[in-house]
Write an enzyme that holds these catalytic residues in place. Structure first.
Site, PDB file in Angstrom:
ATOM      1  N   SER A 145       0.852  -1.195   0.000  1.00 43.21           N
ATOM      2  CA  SER A 145       0.000   0.000   0.000  1.00 43.21           C
ATOM      3  C   SER A 145       0.882   1.238   0.000  1.00 43.21           C
ATOM      4  CB  SER A 145      -0.888   0.016   1.243  1.00 43.21           C
ATOM      5  OG  SER A 145      -1.386   1.329   1.438  1.00 43.21           O
ATOM      6  N   ASP A 151      -6.525  -6.379   4.538  1.00 44.15           N
ATOM      7  CA  ASP A 151      -5.897  -5.053   4.542  1.00 44.15           C
ATOM      8  C   ASP A 151      -5.963  -4.470   5.951  1.00 44.15           C
ATOM      9  OD1 ASP A 151      -5.051  -2.480   4.009  1.00 44.15           O
ATOM     10  OD2 ASP A 151      -6.729  -1.961   2.684  1.00 44.15           O
ATOM     11  N   MET A 195     -12.040   4.738  -0.341  1.00 37.57           N
ATOM     12  CA  MET A 195     -12.703   5.030   0.938  1.00 37.57           C
ATOM     13  C   MET A 195     -13.333   6.399   0.785  1.00 37.57           C
ATOM     14  SD  MET A 195      -9.656   3.493   3.291  1.00 37.57           S
ATOM     15  CE  MET A 195      -8.507   3.488   1.909  1.00 37.57           C
ATOM     16  N   ASP A 238      -4.680   3.644  -1.782  1.00 34.92           N
ATOM     17  CA  ASP A 238      -5.737   3.980  -0.827  1.00 34.92           C
ATOM     18  C   ASP A 238      -6.216   5.408  -1.018  1.00 34.92           C
ATOM     19  OD1 ASP A 238      -6.051   1.654   0.945  1.00 34.92           O
ATOM     20  OD2 ASP A 238      -3.928   1.990   1.393  1.00 34.92           O
ATOM     21  N   MET A 297      -8.740   8.347   0.096  1.00 29.76           N
ATOM     22  CA  MET A 297      -9.552   8.768   1.257  1.00 29.76           C
ATOM     23  C   MET A 297     -10.016  10.200   1.060  1.00 29.76           C
ATOM     24  SD  MET A 297      -7.111   7.375   4.266  1.00 29.76           S
ATOM     25  CE  MET A 297      -6.443   5.708   4.223  1.00 29.76           C
ATOM     26  N   HIS A 311      -1.262  -1.349  -4.186  1.00 24.67           N
ATOM     27  CA  HIS A 311      -2.528  -0.972  -3.543  1.00 24.67           C
ATOM     28  C   HIS A 311      -2.548   0.544  -3.319  1.00 24.67           C
ATOM     29  CE1 HIS A 311      -6.049  -1.951  -1.019  1.00 24.67           C
ATOM     30  NE2 HIS A 311      -5.599  -1.043  -0.155  1.00 24.67           N
ATOM     31  N   HIS A 343      -8.368   1.182  -3.767  1.00 24.11           N
ATOM     32  CA  HIS A 343      -9.300   0.991  -2.650  1.00 24.11           C
ATOM     33  C   HIS A 343      -9.918   2.354  -2.340  1.00 24.11           C
ATOM     34  CE1 HIS A 343      -9.572  -0.038   1.974  1.00 24.11           C
ATOM     35  NE2 HIS A 343     -10.761   0.144   1.411  1.00 24.11           N
ATOM     36  N   MET A 362     -11.421  -5.939   5.728  1.00 21.27           N
ATOM     37  CA  MET A 362     -10.609  -4.940   6.440  1.00 21.27           C
ATOM     38  C   MET A 362     -10.300  -5.482   7.831  1.00 21.27           C
ATOM     39  SD  MET A 362     -10.013  -2.353   4.481  1.00 21.27           S
ATOM     40  CE  MET A 362      -9.175  -1.390   5.741  1.00 21.27           C
ATOM     41  N   GLY A 372      -2.828   4.110   8.055  1.00 18.57           N
ATOM     42  CA  GLY A 372      -1.874   3.016   8.073  1.00 18.57           C
ATOM     43  C   GLY A 372      -1.319   2.863   9.486  1.00 18.57           C
TER      44      GLY A 372
HETATM   45  C1  DX5 Z   1      -6.252   1.657   5.730  1.00 20.43           C
HETATM   46  C2  DX5 Z   1      -5.808   1.302   4.350  1.00 20.43           C
HETATM   47  C3  DX5 Z   1      -4.680   0.357   4.299  1.00 20.43           C
HETATM   48  C4  DX5 Z   1      -3.409   0.857   4.919  1.00 20.43           C
HETATM   49  C5  DX5 Z   1      -2.756  -0.334   5.519  1.00 20.43           C
HETATM   50  O1  DX5 Z   1      -7.425   2.381   5.650  1.00 20.43           O
HETATM   51  O2  DX5 Z   1      -6.875   0.709   3.629  1.00 20.43           O
HETATM   52  O3  DX5 Z   1      -4.432  -0.101   2.975  1.00 20.43           O
HETATM   53  O4  DX5 Z   1      -2.529   1.470   4.028  1.00 20.43           O
HETATM   54  O5  DX5 Z   1      -1.665   0.099   6.237  1.00 20.43           O
HETATM   55  P1  DX5 Z   1      -0.878  -0.879   7.223  1.00 20.43           P
HETATM   56  O6  DX5 Z   1      -0.394  -2.022   6.419  1.00 20.43           O
HETATM   57  O7  DX5 Z   1       0.197   0.009   7.748  1.00 20.43           O
HETATM   58  O8  DX5 Z   1      -1.869  -1.300   8.287  1.00 20.43           O
HETATM   59 ZN    ZN Z   2      -6.480  -0.213   1.618  1.00 19.10          ZN
END
Ligand code: DX5
Ligand code: ZN
Length: 221
Positions: free
Chosen positions: A9, A176, A69, A36, A38, A34, A67, A138, A145
């Site tokens: 990610s 994830d 969000m 992310d 947001m 990946h 992904h 999830m 992260g």
């Molecule tokens: C959280 C994201 C993840 C995040 C995971 O909302 O969807 O993809 O980057 O990060 P780690 O691996 O640090 O938990």
């Molecule tokens: Zn993610």
């Protein structure tokens, strides 16, 4: 499908050298990248939008696994597809008609994925499972992260794996959140096929390559 796939990610990458970090992950044997997204509304944080997908498209031949969000999600699908997404995963909570949203993604020539927050009951996924190529469990609350893996999601991974077995199409069960050297093994044993990892890969002081081979060692892939 036997081999477990690794999807770094980029949320935890060094954004000042993003292209280089993605290339490094590709050379190190990553399977997907990946991404992310947001929006500061569906989740409190804002990360980045579709320009990052467009910027990364020429940098790597790996699938860009987006992904989302974000809510509403439907008005943005076309832009992410046009930017070069190979898969787009949406939250079941973020669309009034998940079946329509998943069909739209497929019609755009992109693999549809479906996910849910940890506190959303797993049954919210069941009516749409056959429409998704990726089902993402999830294992942290989406938004950041570096959070801790929620072991209480392991039975959910098993449950989704069992339901996906009933279908013979090529599909992936992805996990994830909080995946690292100590948590990946249990997720894979529960049925996970794609491991998303941000901080465990881009935050590893040994470097991206060592981190990815470390995870591969853990999953025996
Ligand atoms: C959280 C994201 C993840 C995040 C995971 O909302 O969807 O993809 O980057 O990060 P780690 O691996 O640090 O938990
Ligand atoms: Zn993610």
């Amino acid at each position: 499908m036997s081999q477990v796939l690794i999807a770094p990610s980029i949320l935890s990458a060094d954004f000042a050298s993003l292209g280089q970090q993605v290339r490094e992950a590709e050379v190190a044997g990553a399977d997907w990248i990946h991404v992310d997204v947001m929006d500061g509304h569906f989740v409190p944080q804002i990360s980045f939008g579709e320009p990052i997908v467009r910027a990364l498209r020429p940098v790597t031949t790996l699938p860009l696994d987006v992904h989302l969000m974000i809510e509403p999600v439907d008005p943005h699908l076309e832009a992410f597809a046009a930017a070069g997404a190979d898969s787009i995963t949406v939250h079941v909570e973020a669309t009034p008609n998940p079946d329509q949203t998943l069909r739209t993604i497929r019609d755009l020539g992109v693999r549809p994925g479906l996910t849910l927050r940890p506190r959303t009951p797993a049954w919210a996924l069941w009516p749409y499972l056959d429409l998704a190529d990726i089902v993402l469990v999830m294992t942290v609350e989406p938004g950041r992260g570096g959070q801790s893996f929620m072991p209480e999601m392991l039975p959910r991974i098993e449950q989704v794996a069992h339901r996906m077995d009933e279908c013979d199409r090529d599909r992936w069960l992805q996990v994830d959140g909080g995946l690292n050297a100590s948590t990946t093994g249990s997720a894979v044993r529960a049925g996970a096929q794609v491991i998303v990892a941000g901080s465990a890969i881009f935050g590893d002081s040994r470097g991206v390559a060592a981190a990815i081979s470390g995870l591969r060692g853990d999953v025996g892939g």
